[in-house]
Design an enzyme around this catalytic site. Structure first.
Site, PDB file in Angstrom:
ATOM      1  N   LYS B  75       4.471  -1.511   1.380  1.00 45.89           N
ATOM      2  CA  LYS B  75       3.223  -2.222   1.058  1.00 45.89           C
ATOM      3  C   LYS B  75       3.549  -3.659   0.654  1.00 45.89           C
ATOM      4  O   LYS B  75       4.554  -3.901  -0.041  1.00 45.89           O
ATOM      5  CB  LYS B  75       2.511  -1.486  -0.085  1.00 45.89           C
ATOM      6  CG  LYS B  75       1.107  -1.989  -0.384  1.00 45.89           C
ATOM      7  CD  LYS B  75       0.437  -1.100  -1.437  1.00 45.89           C
ATOM      8  CE  LYS B  75      -0.963  -1.567  -1.772  1.00 45.89           C
ATOM      9  NZ  LYS B  75      -1.625  -0.704  -2.775  1.00 45.89           N
ATOM     10  N   SER B 150      -6.170   1.052  -1.600  1.00 45.13           N
ATOM     11  CA  SER B 150      -5.766  -0.215  -1.037  1.00 45.13           C
ATOM     12  C   SER B 150      -4.515  -0.153  -0.149  1.00 45.13           C
ATOM     13  O   SER B 150      -4.239  -1.113   0.580  1.00 45.13           O
ATOM     14  CB  SER B 150      -5.498  -1.206  -2.171  1.00 45.13           C
ATOM     15  OG  SER B 150      -4.418  -0.776  -2.969  1.00 45.13           O
ATOM     16  N   SER B 174      -5.196   4.382  -4.843  1.00 47.75           N
ATOM     17  CA  SER B 174      -4.830   3.566  -3.675  1.00 47.75           C
ATOM     18  C   SER B 174      -3.797   4.198  -2.749  1.00 47.75           C
ATOM     19  O   SER B 174      -3.580   3.707  -1.645  1.00 47.75           O
ATOM     20  CB  SER B 174      -4.319   2.198  -4.137  1.00 47.75           C
ATOM     21  OG  SER B 174      -5.404   1.429  -4.575  1.00 47.75           O
TER      22      SER B 174
END
Lengths: 84, 456
Positions: B75, B150, B174
């Site tokens: 990420k 996310s 997330s």
């Protein structure tokens, strides 16, 4: 971002905060939870300086993560503009 | 079922597939699928040479690490030296990380190959994958729908087979939310189990880095590599080493599995049908199903949004555009701005403990309720997300968007662990089963996830 858009975002931000106050009404007062654990390894519990072995281990860890060093392993820092 | 990661590792170890071939295949798949899915922001151009080093070790008969040759997506809020850690924001558009986060050091020590930086909601502010400054991510399991967020790119990349494993971060769901929408396995570890050094904060008292994989073995393996005490951090649990992957068992006899009527109140009935059928299977496997009370579960969401906004406002003050990047308020999207303004508003208005202090008290209530429930049972199972993912581009109010986090935010407030596995589908869209465990109860959580996977 336009002034109007900013105002709209600000208004929605405030609405959400106020909706929380409503949601929390009637709930009992409690001690606050900042972190999940109460014990952090920030300081030595006895308040004494760390033994030299631990200090050199700390130095090693510090050097490993520092952003820049010279050939002797010293931390390189940026000199402020006002230093002559 | 659930042998994809293990089979790939064995193929690399016994020479059926070289690490270079595996990385080449992943890069080819990224180059073919990324223009549509947009799961990656930046591939790692050194991945092939890193894979060559792993192959050399294998050819010389040397010991290789647990992740030898696997392609791992990261990420974009985790620092990987030489790659851009943009947080999917124009604020950090040109920022190239100068060091490796602790979790990256651990992955590299075990011969994992970083394949690239994945897309995400800007600064992790979002639950849909739509707030990235680098464009939205599509859902490979339900094209045209949001992948969740996310950690949108990390979940979509695994779902599309663009990498073997990936890392995300979870502050209120997330990892679990996109795992549910994309039909992959995702885990939010106990707070303090995984080092956060090198993670760019959303809310430091809630953020945890965690793994995605196509199977339970994959998440268990990646978690055991990244977990464990880091002496450079002051808020970590004193856990020296963990072992999950080789201890996975699918046996549920004697386990007490909790579920709450509260889940039904908050969740779309179509999703609950899938979850109810999963819970019935646990009963058939020999587990005892116990009803637990979580009377204030829904109060967790507003409390979370207050705590997060204050911590995020504080965390973003360093993005002032003086030393690096751009001033965040000058270039960020609406949702990031909303959270900054909310944090500012609370900080300005906070008196007599009306807002922030009160939210921390509600956090205590949620934590006590979940802890009390987990005294009676080994794990709590239920839905992950209360509604199905919307179609990309649908306009939602902030509150409608935040509602995706109702069932996942309490796990973070209580600092316990939570894992998600695909339970079924509604109208062709994956629905994830959430398994919440005690603090450091990852072992029991994996046991339940693995049992479900083995039968499915």
């Amino acid at each position: 971002m336009s002034e109007e858009r900013l105002k709209e975002i600000e208004r929605s931000a405030e609405e959400i905060v106020e909706s929380f106050v409503e949601a929390a009404e009637g709930l009992p007062s409690k001690r606050e939870t900042y972190y999940s654990h109460e014990v952090y390894n920030i300081v030595r519990p006895d308040g004494e300086p760390s033994p030299s072995g631990e200090r050199s281990e700390f130095r090693g860890r510090f050097i490993e993560i520092m952003p820049g060093s010279d050939e002797d392993g010293n931390l390189k820092v940026e000199v402020a503009r006002w230093v002559r | 079922m659930g042998e994809v990661t293990k089979a790939k590792l064995e193929a690399i170890r016994n020479g059926e597939l070289s690490a270079v071939e595996n990385i080449r295949q992943a890069l080819e798949r990224i180059s073919k699928l990324n223009p549509k899915i947009n799961a990656f922001i930046e591939p790692n151009h050194n991945a092939i040479s890193q894979a060559e080093a792993v192959d050399k070790k294998l050819n010389r008969g040397e010991r290789v690490g647990k992740l030898a040759g696997l392609a791992i997506g990261i990420k974009s809020n985790i620092n990987v030296k030489g790659l851009r850690a943009t947080c999917a924001s124009r604020t950090l558009e040109g920022y190239v990380a100068t060091y490796n986060a602790e979790v990256i050091k651990r992955i590299l020590r075990e011969d994992g190959i970083i394949i690239g930086m994945t897309n995400m909601d800007e600064f992790a502010c979002g639950s849909s994958g739509e707030t990235s400054a680098f464009g939205v991510t599509d859902n490979p399991a339900a094209p045209g729908h949001i992948p969740g967020g996310s950690s949108s790119g990390s979940a979509a990349a695994v779902a599309a087979g663009m990498c073997d494993l990936s890392l995300g971060s979870d502050t209120a769901g997330s990892i679990r939310n996109p795992a549910s929408h994309c039909g992959v396995v995702g885990v939010k570890p106990t707070y303090g189990l995984v080092p956060r050094q090198g993670l760019i904060d959303l809310a430091m008292s809630l953020d945890q880095i965690g793994p995605f994989a196509p199977d339970v073995y994959g998440v268990a393996l990646l978690l055991e590599v990244i977990a464990g005490f880091n002496p450079n951090e002051c808020v970590m649990l004193n856990v020296k080493g963990v072992s999950y992957a080789d201890e996975l068992e699918a046996e549920l006899k004697g386990m007490r599995i909790g579920t709450s009527p509260k889940f039904r109140e908050l969740t779309d009935p179509k999703i609950m049908e899938v979850i109810d059928s999963a819970i019935e299977k646990f009963h058939d496997f020999g587990a005892e199903i116990v009803e637990v009370e979580l009377p204030h579960l829904e109060k967790g969401l507003p409390a979370y949004y207050l705590i997060m906004s204050v911590e995020f406002f504080s965390a973003t003050r360093k993005f002032d555009g003086r030393k690096y990047g751009k001033r965040i308020e000058d270039v960020c999207g609406d949702e990031v701005m909303r959270r900054i303004l909310r944090g500012q508003y609370i900080s300005r208005k906070e008196y007599r403990g009306k807002y922030y202090q009160r939210a921390l008290q509600v956090r205590t209530i949620i934590r006590e309720e979940l802890m009390a429930a987990l005294e009676k049972v080994d794990v709590i199972v239920g839905p992950t997300v209360p509604k199905l993912p919307h179609k990309l581009g649908t306009s939602l109010t902030p509150m409608e968007m935040y509602a995706y986090d109702y069932l996942t935010a309490p796990t973070n407030l209580a600092s316990i662990c939570g894992g998600v596995i695909k339970a079924g589908e509604v109208d062709g869209i994956p629905v994830g089963l959430q398994v919440q465990g005690k603090m450091l109860g990852e072992g029991e959580m994996f046991r339940v996830l693995r049992a479900y996977e083995a039968v499915e």
